[in-house]
Design a protein around this motif. Structure first.
Motif, PDB file in Angstrom:
ATOM      1  N   ALA A 122       0.773  -1.244   0.091  1.00 16.23           N
ATOM      2  CA  ALA A 122       0.040  -0.097   0.059  1.00 16.23           C
ATOM      3  C   ALA A 122       0.857   1.280   0.031  1.00 16.23           C
ATOM      4  O   ALA A 122       1.862   1.211   0.825  1.00 16.23           O
ATOM      5  N   ASP A 123       0.649   2.136  -0.970  1.00 17.45           N
ATOM      6  CA  ASP A 123       1.368   3.295  -0.985  1.00 17.45           C
ATOM      7  C   ASP A 123       0.796   4.725  -0.734  1.00 17.45           C
ATOM      8  O   ASP A 123       1.336   5.937  -0.994  1.00 17.45           O
ATOM      9  N   ASP A 124      -0.458   4.856   0.021  1.00 16.87           N
ATOM     10  CA  ASP A 124      -1.168   5.705   0.591  1.00 16.87           C
ATOM     11  C   ASP A 124      -2.058   5.394   1.675  1.00 16.87           C
ATOM     12  O   ASP A 124      -2.278   4.048   2.065  1.00 16.87           O
ATOM     13  N   PRO A 125      -2.462   6.540   2.603  1.00 18.43           N
ATOM     14  CA  PRO A 125      -3.019   5.823   3.826  1.00 18.43           C
ATOM     15  C   PRO A 125      -4.448   5.238   3.465  1.00 18.43           C
ATOM     16  O   PRO A 125      -4.887   4.533   4.150  1.00 18.43           O
ATOM     17  N   GLU A 126      -5.143   5.874   2.330  1.00 20.62           N
ATOM     18  CA  GLU A 126      -6.392   5.092   1.825  1.00 20.62           C
ATOM     19  C   GLU A 126      -6.146   3.671   1.735  1.00 20.62           C
ATOM     20  O   GLU A 126      -7.020   2.720   1.849  1.00 20.62           O
TER      21      GLU A 126
END
Length: 463
Positions: free
Chosen positions: A351-355
């Motif tokens: 995963a590359d973002d908080p979402e």
């Protein structure tokens, strides 16, 4: 009588005749190729002839550059379009088939545990899963060759799914009558799901994902032929303008300058557009598809763990591992939960973002809670309190079912996010190639026309 002296004359030689000479033959007719070479040689000895040759070569190079670029980019744009509109949707459908079948199996076991009167919500969930899997199989069959690996797995699923649903209906019928045979039918249905349906669905997903990888690779291949011809055409145009300057002392030839500008635009557009497409498609695969693959695997493992957790109570020790030491369903439950924890760790790293990270973190927390509640339920069951264990497994509050629902909901949220990320990146990659093929062909025609006009301008000076 006197006679005159005899005069002796030399004998006359026989006349000689020269051999007849054959009539002169007309000169042999030379072939078109020889005549063409002769004319080309003659033309090359004059400046107008050399200019004509240079103009023809420049026009041919620019046109070839445009044609090859249009051809190669059309192929890559088509592959990028397949990624967005065909192969990735089919891969997503295959993953949905896998999840739907696993969820249907978990729902069937859950409904069986609830008693003779299966809760309506659970029954509707089972029916919804079976309907979704059937619909997706029809769609996949319509877009897949029957002789391919995907086609063979679809055929297996279409053959085995009605048999599975038939076993579930028999298990329900016997369960409503309070007959213990219902549990045997349910276990046999789960065996068919675990050993035939889910493996076939997994192979279908892998085959469709392989096709997605192939389409992505085709779209990302560098157009080396186009780049090579573009560099060659630009070099030839620069050489022609330098030659023109040295012979006429004129800085610019407008026609050749226009041809150079058109070729430069095409090659820059090609490099920039294809680089953007490669970057976006790589991002779609590395941060979208890889995350989707991991999350889908995690969700299927969670669904299988839930089904085996329920079957532990259904079988009540009737099915043991091959060594006869452990309950088969409890053993499988633990293995699936270990797989869930491992794949969640991978998903968090991808995963590359908080979402994308937050739902995975929520799922990880819910898995830990699920393990704790499951162990309490097993302790209660081992103490002989079956009803207490049942309540802790499928009850409305504080049950393992609630923890499972939390895991499933978090994974569904993460999958939806990664799917949108993939679609956005893949569509951006496809858009980067949009119009490049047609634009390259049009600019090549303009460039060739400019080269010819530029050379004709020089030729007019000799008339």
């Amino acid at each position: 009588m006197t006679y005159p002296p005899t005069v002796r004359t030399a004998p006359q030689a026989a006349p000689t005749y020269a051999p007849a000479q054959p009539p002169a033959q007309p000169p042999a007719h030379r072939g078109a190729w020889a005549e063409g070479k002769e004319r080309l040689r003659t033309a090359a000895t004059t400046e107008p002839g050399r200019l004509q040759i240079i103009g023809a070569v420049l026009a041919a190079l620019v046109v070839a550059f445009g044609v090859v670029t249009a051809f190669e980019i059309s192929a890559r744009a088509s592959a990028a379009d397949d990624v967005v509109s065909r192969s990735q949707p089919l891969s997503a459908d295959a993953a949905s088939i896998h999840r739907s079948l696993a969820d249907a199996d978990a729902a069937a076991a859950n409904g069986f545990l609830a008693g003779a009167e299966e809760p309506r919500v659970i029954h509707e969930r089972y029916e919804r899963d079976i309907t979704a899997a059937s619909r997706l199989l029809v769609n996949a069959a319509a877009n897949t060759s029957s002789s391919s690996e995907s086609g063979r797995q679809i055929a297996t699923l279409n053959e085995q799914l009605p048999r599975y649903t038939g076993l579930i209906e028999r298990a329900r019928a016997n369960n409503r009558q309070g007959l213990p045979l219902g549990g045997a039918y349910l276990r046999y249905a789960n065996l068919k799901m675990s050993t035939e349906l889910l493996p076939a669905a997994d192979r279908l997903y892998k085959a469709e994902t392989a096709r997605l990888d192939q389409d992505t690779g085709d779209a990302r291949d560098w157009p080396f032929a186009s780049l090579g011809l573009g560099v060659l055409a630009l070099a030839a145009l620069v050489w022609a303008q330098r030659r023109n300057y040295r012979r006429t002392n004129r800085m610019f030839n407008h026609g050749l300058l226009a041809a150079t500008a058109a070729s430069t635009v095409v090659i820059l557009w090609l490099i920039v557009g294809h680089t953007v497409a490669r970057t976006e498609l790589r991002d779609a695969m590395e941060h979208g598809q890889e995350s989707l693959k991991t999350l889908n695997t995690s969700r299927v493992h969670a669904l299988q763990a839930r089904a085996n957790e329920n079957l532990t109570l259904v079988a009540r020790g009737a099915v043991l591992t091959p060594d006869g030491k452990n309950d088969q369903y409890e053993f499988t439950y633990k293995n699936r939960m270990d797989a869930v924890s491992l794949t969640l760790k991978w998903a968090k790293d991808l995963a590359d973002d908080p979402e994308g990270r937050d739902p995975v973190a929520d799922a990880t927390t819910a898995v830990a809670e699920w393990r704790t509640r499951h162990q309490k339920a097993r302790d209660v069951d081992n103490d002989g309190d079956f009803e207490g264990a049942l309540e802790q497994t499928i009850g409305a509050k504080g049950s393992t079912g609630q923890s499972f629902d939390a895991v499933d909901a978090a994974l569904r949220q993460a999958i939806d996010h990664e799917q949108s990320e993939f679609t956005a990146s893949a569509e951006s990659g496809r858009g980067a190639l949009s119009g490049l093929a047609i634009g390259a062909a049009a600019l090549a025609v303009l460039g060739a026309a400019g080269a010819i006009l530029g050379i004709n301008r020089r030729l007019s000076e000799y008339r």
